[in-house]
Design a protein around this motif. Structure first.
Motif, short mmCIF file in Angstrom:
data_model
loop_
_atom_site.label_atom_id
_atom_site.label_comp_id
_atom_site.label_asym_id
_atom_site.label_seq_id
_atom_site.Cartn_x
_atom_site.Cartn_y
_atom_site.Cartn_z
N GLY A 160 0.78 -1.23 0.00
CA GLY A 160 0.00 0.00 0.00
C GLY A 160 0.81 1.27 0.00
O GLY A 160 0.24 2.37 -0.03
N ARG A 161 2.14 1.16 0.00
CA ARG A 161 2.99 2.35 -0.01
C ARG A 161 3.70 2.54 -1.35
O ARG A 161 4.65 3.30 -1.44
CB ARG A 161 4.03 2.27 1.11
N ASP A 162 3.26 1.84 -2.39
CA ASP A 162 3.94 1.91 -3.68
C ASP A 162 4.00 3.32 -4.26
O ASP A 162 5.02 3.70 -4.86
CB ASP A 162 3.30 0.95 -4.68
N PRO A 163 2.93 4.15 -4.15
CA PRO A 163 3.05 5.52 -4.67
C PRO A 163 4.18 6.32 -4.02
O PRO A 163 4.87 7.08 -4.68
CB PRO A 163 1.68 6.13 -4.37
N LEU A 164 4.36 6.14 -2.70
CA LEU A 164 5.45 6.83 -2.01
C LEU A 164 6.80 6.30 -2.47
O LEU A 164 7.75 7.08 -2.67
CB LEU A 164 5.30 6.66 -0.50
N ILE A 165 6.90 4.99 -2.66
CA ILE A 165 8.13 4.41 -3.17
C ILE A 165 8.47 4.99 -4.54
O ILE A 165 9.61 5.38 -4.80
CB ILE A 165 8.01 2.88 -3.24
N THR A 166 7.48 5.08 -5.41
CA THR A 166 7.70 5.62 -6.75
C THR A 166 8.13 7.08 -6.68
O THR A 166 9.04 7.51 -7.42
CB THR A 166 6.42 5.49 -7.60
N LEU A 167 7.52 7.84 -5.80
CA LEU A 167 7.91 9.25 -5.63
C LEU A 167 9.37 9.36 -5.20
O LEU A 167 10.13 10.19 -5.75
CB LEU A 167 7.01 9.90 -4.58
N THR A 198 9.93 -11.23 7.76
CA THR A 198 8.93 -10.74 8.71
C THR A 198 8.47 -9.35 8.29
O THR A 198 9.09 -8.35 8.65
CB THR A 198 9.52 -10.69 10.13
N PRO A 199 7.39 -9.27 7.51
CA PRO A 199 6.89 -7.95 7.09
C PRO A 199 6.22 -7.22 8.25
O PRO A 199 5.55 -7.82 9.09
CB PRO A 199 5.86 -8.29 5.99
N SER A 200 6.41 -5.91 8.26
CA SER A 200 5.71 -5.01 9.18
C SER A 200 5.42 -3.74 8.40
O SER A 200 6.33 -2.94 8.16
CB SER A 200 6.56 -4.71 10.41
N GLY A 201 4.18 -3.57 7.98
CA GLY A 201 3.88 -2.47 7.07
C GLY A 201 4.64 -2.68 5.77
O GLY A 201 4.64 -3.77 5.20
N ALA A 202 5.31 -1.63 5.32
CA ALA A 202 6.08 -1.70 4.08
C ALA A 202 7.51 -2.14 4.29
O ALA A 202 8.30 -2.17 3.35
CB ALA A 202 6.05 -0.35 3.37
N VAL A 203 7.87 -2.47 5.52
CA VAL A 203 9.25 -2.88 5.83
C VAL A 203 9.27 -4.38 6.10
O VAL A 203 8.44 -4.90 6.85
CB VAL A 203 9.78 -2.12 7.06
#
Length: 210
Positions: A160-167, A198-203
């Motif tokens: 769910g954080r892909d737009p921020l990653i792209t930015l 071990t995913p936690s959010g986008a990390v």
């Protein structure tokens, strides 16, 4: 002294500006080192509980000969000659010098160490800044001794954080982050075993053994 090998300089320029943008590096490190800012920033930006990272750092084996790259400003560093902190950014190394003198400026794609040198390799919050994380993982695996461990965290796509990653890619702060599946593939392709993700959010935190 640690065994080293002669390696020609990697002709590829860094895909992001950590080496040449001291203000960006210093600002990032300040935020990471500040407990309040790092907790709020990690939760808001990435949905991540940064206490997981601090717990992993606290659990390090201080007797293991360890390579920590990219070390940033030294969040995982203690004053231990068996913990080698390395980074491509002079700014990060200058800030890490407050914590240790065991520092090395080097490229993660071409580590100046012989095969099977280290008991452990750490790479916290660095793979997503690289253009070729799979190659970096193979190089870290090369310098690990049989039975040695690779431990780290990285931002991954698909949460769910892909737009921020792209930015941040367009801004020049990120390289080519993969998904959790990509990360598993990179570790497995490097002939690492006992892989734990071990995913936690986008990390995603990871450990693997050579």
């Amino acid at each position: 002294m640690l065994p080293t090998r002669g390696i020609a300089a990697d002709p590829r320029p860094p895909p992001v500006n950590w080496k040449t943008a001291p203000f960006t590096a210093a600002l990032y490190d300040y935020a990471v080192q500040n407990r309040i800012l790092s907790r709020v920033g990690a939760r808001v930006l990435w949905g991540y509980d940064i206490d997981h990272l601090r717990d992993a750092i606290a659990a390090q084996d201080t007797s293991a000969l360890t390579l920590d790259i990219p070390c940033g400003g030294g969040i995982a560093v203690d004053d231990n000659p068996r913990h080698i902190a390395a980074d491509i950014s002079p700014t990060m190394l200058k800030r890490a010098r407050r914590r240790t003198k065991s520092l090395l400026q080097t490229d993660i794609y071409a580590l100046p160490f012989g095969d099977a040198t280290f008991d452990a390799c750490l790479t916290y919050n660095g793979l997503h800044c690289l253009d070729d994380p799979a190659t970096a993982i193979r190089e870290l695996t090369r310098v690990l001794r049989p039975g040695g461990t690779l431990t780290g965290t990285t931002i991954t796509r698909g949460s769910g954080r892909d737009p921020l990653i792209t930015l941040l890619q367009h801004q020049g702060s990120f390289g080519t982050p993969g998904t959790v599946t990509d990360l598993h593939t990179w570790l497995e392709t490097a002939d690492l075993t006992d892989i734990t993700l071990t995913p936690s959010g986008a990390v995603t935190a990871f450990t693997a053994r050579k």
